[in-house]
Design a protein around this motif. Structure first.
Motif, PDB file in Angstrom:
ATOM      1  N   UNK A 565       0.842  -1.193   0.000  1.00  0.00           N
ATOM      2  CA  UNK A 565       0.000   0.000   0.000  1.00  0.00           C
ATOM      3  C   UNK A 565       0.881   1.249   0.000  1.00  0.00           C
ATOM      4  N   UNK A 566       0.473   2.222  -0.792  1.00  0.00           N
ATOM      5  CA  UNK A 566       1.146   3.529  -0.873  1.00  0.00           C
ATOM      6  C   UNK A 566       0.094   4.597  -0.592  1.00  0.00           C
ATOM      7  N   UNK A 567       0.497   5.686   0.062  1.00  0.00           N
ATOM      8  CA  UNK A 567      -0.503   6.682   0.444  1.00  0.00           C
ATOM      9  C   UNK A 567       0.114   8.065   0.586  1.00  0.00           C
ATOM     10  N   UNK A 580      -7.485  12.013   0.752  1.00  0.00           N
ATOM     11  CA  UNK A 580      -6.605  10.862   0.996  1.00  0.00           C
ATOM     12  C   UNK A 580      -6.437  10.073  -0.299  1.00  0.00           C
ATOM     13  N   UNK A 581      -5.200   9.761  -0.631  1.00  0.00           N
ATOM     14  CA  UNK A 581      -4.912   8.935  -1.810  1.00  0.00           C
ATOM     15  C   UNK A 581      -4.319   7.612  -1.323  1.00  0.00           C
ATOM     16  N   UNK A 582      -4.886   6.514  -1.792  1.00  0.00           N
ATOM     17  CA  UNK A 582      -4.468   5.170  -1.398  1.00  0.00           C
ATOM     18  C   UNK A 582      -4.269   4.318  -2.638  1.00  0.00           C
ATOM     19  N   UNK A 583      -3.149   3.639  -2.727  1.00  0.00           N
ATOM     20  CA  UNK A 583      -2.852   2.759  -3.852  1.00  0.00           C
ATOM     21  C   UNK A 583      -2.566   1.364  -3.323  1.00  0.00           C
ATOM     22  N   UNK A 584      -3.241   0.382  -3.901  1.00  0.00           N
ATOM     23  CA  UNK A 584      -3.012  -1.018  -3.552  1.00  0.00           C
ATOM     24  C   UNK A 584      -2.387  -1.708  -4.755  1.00  0.00           C
ATOM     25  N   UNK A 608     -15.856   8.886  -2.696  1.00  0.00           N
ATOM     26  CA  UNK A 608     -14.820   7.909  -2.997  1.00  0.00           C
ATOM     27  C   UNK A 608     -14.697   7.802  -4.514  1.00  0.00           C
ATOM     28  N   UNK A 609     -13.505   8.127  -5.036  1.00  0.00           N
ATOM     29  CA  UNK A 609     -13.221   8.028  -6.464  1.00  0.00           C
ATOM     30  C   UNK A 609     -12.256   6.868  -6.642  1.00  0.00           C
ATOM     31  N   UNK A 610     -12.615   5.919  -7.473  1.00  0.00           N
ATOM     32  CA  UNK A 610     -11.782   4.731  -7.662  1.00  0.00           C
ATOM     33  C   UNK A 610     -11.328   4.613  -9.108  1.00  0.00           C
ATOM     34  N   UNK A 611     -10.120   4.128  -9.268  1.00  0.00           N
ATOM     35  CA  UNK A 611      -9.557   3.855 -10.588  1.00  0.00           C
ATOM     36  C   UNK A 611      -8.839   2.525 -10.493  1.00  0.00           C
ATOM     37  N   UNK A 612      -9.213   1.574 -11.336  1.00  0.00           N
ATOM     38  CA  UNK A 612      -8.569   0.279 -11.238  1.00  0.00           C
ATOM     39  C   UNK A 612      -9.017  -0.686 -12.308  1.00  0.00           C
ATOM     40  N   UNK A 646      -9.605  -1.543  -0.014  1.00  0.00           N
ATOM     41  CA  UNK A 646      -9.011  -1.158  -1.299  1.00  0.00           C
ATOM     42  C   UNK A 646      -8.959  -2.396  -2.191  1.00  0.00           C
ATOM     43  N   UNK A 647      -9.634  -2.313  -3.305  1.00  0.00           N
ATOM     44  CA  UNK A 647      -9.677  -3.448  -4.219  1.00  0.00           C
ATOM     45  C   UNK A 647      -8.282  -3.754  -4.758  1.00  0.00           C
ATOM     46  N   UNK A 648      -8.058  -4.985  -5.212  1.00  0.00           N
ATOM     47  CA  UNK A 648      -6.747  -5.302  -5.801  1.00  0.00           C
ATOM     48  C   UNK A 648      -6.405  -4.358  -6.953  1.00  0.00           C
ATOM     49  N   UNK A 649      -5.147  -4.000  -7.026  1.00  0.00           N
ATOM     50  CA  UNK A 649      -4.629  -3.197  -8.135  1.00  0.00           C
ATOM     51  C   UNK A 649      -5.475  -1.940  -8.358  1.00  0.00           C
ATOM     52  N   UNK A 650      -5.604  -1.127  -7.314  1.00  0.00           N
ATOM     53  CA  UNK A 650      -6.508   0.018  -7.389  1.00  0.00           C
ATOM     54  C   UNK A 650      -5.889   1.286  -6.823  1.00  0.00           C
ATOM     55  N   UNK A 651      -6.436   2.394  -7.267  1.00  0.00           N
ATOM     56  CA  UNK A 651      -6.080   3.735  -6.812  1.00  0.00           C
ATOM     57  C   UNK A 651      -7.367   4.375  -6.307  1.00  0.00           C
TER      58      UNK A 651
END
Length: 660
Positions: A565-567, A580-584, A608-612, A646-651
């Motif tokens: 996880x990156x944030x 808040x930005x979260x990357x899985x 909540x804005x998701x990209x993945x 946080x879903x797999x492989x998601x921003x």
């Protein structure tokens, strides 16, 4: 331990993973919303424009006619001419270099009394024609004594069928511009323009041009509206222009000279584009720079979309990868004068020489230039020697102008180390770091700036992109794997916004039928365009920039790859929100619980804005332009803790109102 985390992330990004046997415990993070770490630069997330991949002519510059003034090295390139017409002299290309050195060539058509004559322009990989769109034709022409030649201008579709027509009747013996407008009756993805001459006598023609009426802001000599809209939607903090390696040129004679790109479009001097033959596997012999898109238009575009202009100028050095040609130090004065005159062009009073030209071109108000780049990707002591001379001259006259300085083509190695050490000792303003590397590199370097010296120059992440197949490999794709790695890396840029003041992905644009380099942020054909997954990563950062960085921690550590996880976190004072930005980067769900400290309360729901994507090789395309694109929904919040999986492989981007 850190190495193990990175290896795990690499394995997951490669698609090799195992499904957990039991539900995971949430990762507990803390946001200290009351502790402002540093303001975020207004220029933080920007765009880098270079005329590569048919980005300008054939791309964002809306001109549809290729080689409109017969100035290509092969004068009739792009034009279909009857063979007998050339051999019997019915068409000649005359060179008037002494009379008109910036645009010396024109075509002379000699018409017999009994037949017509036609020439057809193929456009830039064809012409994109829209049904019902108005098209504006123009040319410069003069009739020779006794001539009575008229022109019929016709649009042709992909099959050669006529889909729109008008006529032009030049009537003077001196050069004049003639214009006509007409509408297309049907669409064409790869249309052409036919110009038919009829009548008798001799006629000279030049600057044969065709623009759609609907350009950005409906400007003549304008820009392609859909491409500019994609740029505007990024809300960039700056535009770096005009490149890139084209600033340097393969040799100095073909370097970018801004003074030749302003003023009357008819007087701008075309040159070969250095990407014309750079890559043998993607040779583009018809790639030239007309400079219809010149420095005035770059400044105007920056203003249009609310971005600060960042021009880069040649420092007396050609591309060191190619010719390694440099101008002698005692002959640098013209190069330095170009830099000083550019500041006057951008900011000077209308009574100054270059300020007056800006006003004549339609912009009396200054462009508010605040920064400038000296050289592109130079290295070695020869660069330092020239930069030092530039800096002294510019700072002496314009002390408030910030200078961007090269650290070479790579983010490490001997060239980088030498420049980094030397320019820091010279108290340089901003150091330009470039990184083209693998997705794994971006993951392992997300904490690159956490330990950088805070007392030295600021950092510009001037060119970066994750290359899944290796740099200079034509098989690179803008897949979700590359975009996800960039998103993770950008948490480190945002977290260190006290040091990193600007960042831009590169390159920006690419024509699907005319590219030289991949990957690229935005792809297009003659009619359509789309943002890549990487584009949407950039957009989410830029549109959720906030005003101030606040700490986000796991225990006492920043969150940069632990558990994949990156944030990073900012507050937006303008909206009163925490962002808040979260990357899985893992192939498994990551439950998180984010405790927000330093606030009286937070709203009961947020956005909540998701990209993945569940496919790391997933792509967007002309047919499916938003296959990987952001989705937005509400998120419920209880107390002062934000919980999400946080879903797999998601921003993920979370925005929530806070009361401090």
């Amino acid at each position: 331990m850190k190495a193990q985390r990175i290896i795990a992330a690499f394995t997951m990004l490669a698609g090799v993973y195992t499904i957990p046997l039991a539900a995971q415990q949430p990762l507990n993070f803390t946001v200290k919303a009351g502790e402002i770490k540093t303001p975020v630069s207004p220029n933080m997330w920007g765009i880098f424009f270079e005329d590569i991949n048919l980005s300008a002519d054939g791309g964002i510059y809306a001109e549809l006619v290729k080689n409109r003034s017969f100035e290509f090295s092969t004068p009739l390139m792009g034009w279909s001419i009857p063979k007998d017409a050339v051999s019997n002299g019915q068409i000649l290309v005359l060179n008037r270099k002494e009379e008109h050195p910036s645009n010396p060539r024109f075509a002379r058509i000699t018409m017999p009394a009994t037949r017509s004559f036609e020439i057809v322009n193929e456009g830039f990989r064809g012409m994109g024609i829209k049904a019902g769109e108005q098209y504006n034709f123009s040319l410069y022409a003069r009739q020779q004594e006794g001539a009575a030649v008229k022109l019929t201008v016709t649009l042709l579709d992909d099959a050669g069928k006529e889909i729109g027509s008008t006529t032009v009747a030049p009537n003077g013996s001196s050069w004049q511009q003639y214009k006509a407008s007409f509408s297309a009756t049907a669409a064409a993805a790869k249309g052409k323009l036919k110009v038919t001459f009829s009548g008798q006598g001799v006629i000279d023609v030049d600057m044969i041009s065709l623009f759609p009426q609907h350009t950005w802001k409906e400007r003549s000599n304008g820009l392609r509206a859909d491409l500019v809209q994609l740029l505007a939607d990024l809300h960039p903090g700056f535009i770096r222009f005009p490149g890139g390696c084209i600033v340097e040129g393969r040799e100095l004679v073909n370097r970018y000279q801004w003074k030749k790109t302003v003023g009357d479009v008819n007087d701008r001097e075309l040159i070969i584009n250095r990407w014309n033959n750079e890559f043998a596997h993607r040779a583009t012999p018809d790639y030239f720079q007309s400079f219809g898109l010149g420095f005035f238009e770059y400044f105007q575009l920056s203003e249009d979309i609310g971005a600060s202009p960042l021009p880069i100028l040649n420092c007396g050095m050609a591309c060191q990868f190619n010719s390694a040609e440099v101008v002698a130090v005692n002959e640098l004065d013209p190069y330095i004068q170009d830099a000083l005159d550019l500041i006057e062009f951008a900011n000077g009073d209308v009574n100054t020489k270059w300020g007056a030209l800006r006003a004549k071109m339609g912009h009396p108000a200054p462009f508010n230039l605040k920064m400038m780049g000296v050289g592109n990707e130079q290295w070695g002591p020869q660069y330092v020697e020239r930069y030092t001379i530039f800096a002294k001259a510019i700072k002496s006259k314009y002390p408030d102008i910030k200078l961007v300085n090269s650290l070479g083509p790579s983010p490490d190695g001997d060239k980088f180390t030498f420049l980094n050490d030397t320019l820091r000792k010279l108290n340089a303003d901003i150091l330009d770091e470039h990184y083209y590397s693998s997705p794994e590199w971006f993951l392992s370097n997300a904490a690159r700036y956490d330990s950088y010296d805070r007392k030295g120059p600021k950092i510009f992440a001037g060119e970066y992109a994750a290359h899944t197949k290796g740099v200079n490999n034509g098989e690179n794709k803008n897949n979700w794997q590359s975009a996800l790695a960039e998103a993770a890396f950008m948490t480190g840029l945002e977290r260190n916004a006290d040091l990193v003041v600007m960042a831009s992905y590169a390159p920006l644009l690419a024509h699907v039928d005319g590219w030289q380099w991949s990957p690229d942020l935005i792809w297009f054909d003659n009619l359509h365009s789309y943002g890549t997954p990487n584009y949407y990563v950039q957009k989410l950062y830029a549109n959720n920039k906030g005003t101030d960085v606040v700490p986000m921690l796991k225990g006492n550590q920043v969150i940069s790859g632990q558990d994949s996880v990156y944030a990073s976190t900012v507050v937006d004072k303008a909206t009163g929100e925490l962002v808040i930005k979260l990357i899985n980067t893992a192939a498994t769900v990551k439950p998180v619980a984010v405790a927000v400290q330093g606030v009286k309360n937070i709203a009961a729901n947020g956005r909540l804005i998701t990209l993945g994507s569940n496919d790391l090789q997933g792509l967007n395309s002309l047919d499916k332009p938003t296959s990987i694109s952001p989705e937005e929904k509400n998120i419920d919040i209880k107390g002062k803790t934000i919980r999400t999986d946080i879903a797999p492989w998601s921003f993920y981007v979370i925005r929530v109102k806070i009361n401090k």
